[in-house]
Enzyme design. Structure first.
Site, PDB file in Angstrom:
ATOM      1  N   HIS A  96      39.554  -5.258  23.619  1.00  0.00           N
ATOM      2  CA  HIS A  96      38.535  -4.427  22.969  1.00  0.00           C
ATOM      3  C   HIS A  96      37.478  -4.018  23.978  1.00  0.00           C
ATOM      4  O   HIS A  96      37.174  -4.752  24.909  1.00  0.00           O
ATOM      5  CB  HIS A  96      37.891  -5.143  21.780  1.00  0.00           C
ATOM      6  N   HIS A  98      33.525  -2.826  24.221  1.00  0.00           N
ATOM      7  CA  HIS A  98      32.235  -2.730  23.529  1.00  0.00           C
ATOM      8  C   HIS A  98      31.524  -1.474  24.019  1.00  0.00           C
ATOM      9  O   HIS A  98      31.439  -1.236  25.234  1.00  0.00           O
ATOM     10  CB  HIS A  98      31.328  -3.917  23.883  1.00  0.00           C
TER      11      HIS A  98
HETATM   12  P1  5GP Z   1      34.169 -10.611  22.627  1.00  0.00           P
HETATM   13  O1  5GP Z   1      33.162 -11.725  22.544  1.00  0.00           O
HETATM   14  O2  5GP Z   1      35.580 -11.132  22.443  1.00  0.00           O
HETATM   15  O3  5GP Z   1      34.027  -9.720  23.810  1.00  0.00           O
HETATM   16  O4  5GP Z   1      33.853  -9.671  21.394  1.00  0.00           O
HETATM   17  C1  5GP Z   1      34.290  -9.927  20.107  1.00  0.00           C
HETATM   18  C2  5GP Z   1      33.347  -9.208  19.197  1.00  0.00           C
HETATM   19  O5  5GP Z   1      33.921  -9.144  17.905  1.00  0.00           O
HETATM   20  C3  5GP Z   1      31.984  -9.910  19.024  1.00  0.00           C
HETATM   21  O6  5GP Z   1      30.955  -9.028  19.452  1.00  0.00           O
HETATM   22  C4  5GP Z   1      31.919 -10.215  17.532  1.00  0.00           C
HETATM   23  O7  5GP Z   1      30.631 -10.038  16.987  1.00  0.00           O
HETATM   24  C5  5GP Z   1      32.914  -9.228  16.958  1.00  0.00           C
HETATM   25  N1  5GP Z   1      33.549  -9.668  15.717  1.00  0.00           N
HETATM   26  C6  5GP Z   1      34.081 -10.893  15.467  1.00  0.00           C
HETATM   27  N2  5GP Z   1      34.613 -10.925  14.238  1.00  0.00           N
HETATM   28  C7  5GP Z   1      34.424  -9.691  13.697  1.00  0.00           C
HETATM   29  C8  5GP Z   1      34.763  -9.111  12.430  1.00  0.00           C
HETATM   30  O8  5GP Z   1      35.376  -9.731  11.544  1.00  0.00           O
HETATM   31  N3  5GP Z   1      34.402  -7.819  12.236  1.00  0.00           N
HETATM   32  C9  5GP Z   1      33.727  -7.091  13.190  1.00  0.00           C
HETATM   33  N4  5GP Z   1      33.404  -5.828  12.888  1.00  0.00           N
HETATM   34  N5  5GP Z   1      33.404  -7.609  14.394  1.00  0.00           N
HETATM   35  C10 5GP Z   1      33.747  -8.888  14.645  1.00  0.00           C
END
Ligand code: 5GP
Ligand code: ZN
Length: 110
Positions: A96, A98
């Site tokens: 993903h 951001h």
């Molecule tokens: P990472 O920390 O892996 O780079 O980003 C994962 C992102 O997914 C985090 O910013 C977290 O807030 C978001 N996230 C986790 N669970 C969910 C969800 O169920 N729905 C949405 N819209 N975002 C989520």
């Protein structure tokens, strides 16, 4: 299916969608870290950017650029982040991107 983002793609878990096409889905982060915080994901599962071919990474980037314009971020600036692996802070193991904007960003990141 035990991948959270694959379940969002399948519609099993609701999300606040901002963009969708054949290859890509974009939706608002559930825990926003900036006034605009959008996650852009490929509809095909890749664990991280390390596994994804260049055209997939390119589609995410092009989507981020379009959304930066439509969200009104392009002029003042924004940040694109791809956390990768444990030390990179990746908590969801589905690639993903951001897109963060709407405030001044700090550097270095924590
Ligand atoms: P990472 O920390 O892996 O780079 O980003 C994962 C992102 O997914 C985090 O910013 C977290 O807030 C978001 N996230 C986790 N669970 C969910 C969800 O169920 N729905 C949405 N819209 N975002 C989520
Ligand atoms: Zn997945």
């Amino acid at each position: 299916m035990n991948c959270l983002f694959c379940r969002i793609i399948a519609g099993e878990i609701p999300s606040s969608k901002v963009y969708e096409d054949e290859y890509v889905l974009a939706f608002r982060d559930i825990d926003p870290q900036a006034p605009t915080h959008i996650l852009i994901i490929p509809k095909t599962h890749y664990d991280s950017v390390m596994d994804a071919p260049p055209e997939v990474v390119g589609r995410l980037t092009e989507t981020a650029k379009k959304l930066a314009v439509s969200e009104g971020l392009a002029e003042k600036g924004f940040r694109i982040v791809v956390n990768t692996g444990d030390e990179g802070g990746q908590s969801v193991k589905h690639l993903h991107m951001h897109l963060l904007g709407g405030r001044s960003m700090q550097w270095p990141p924590g």
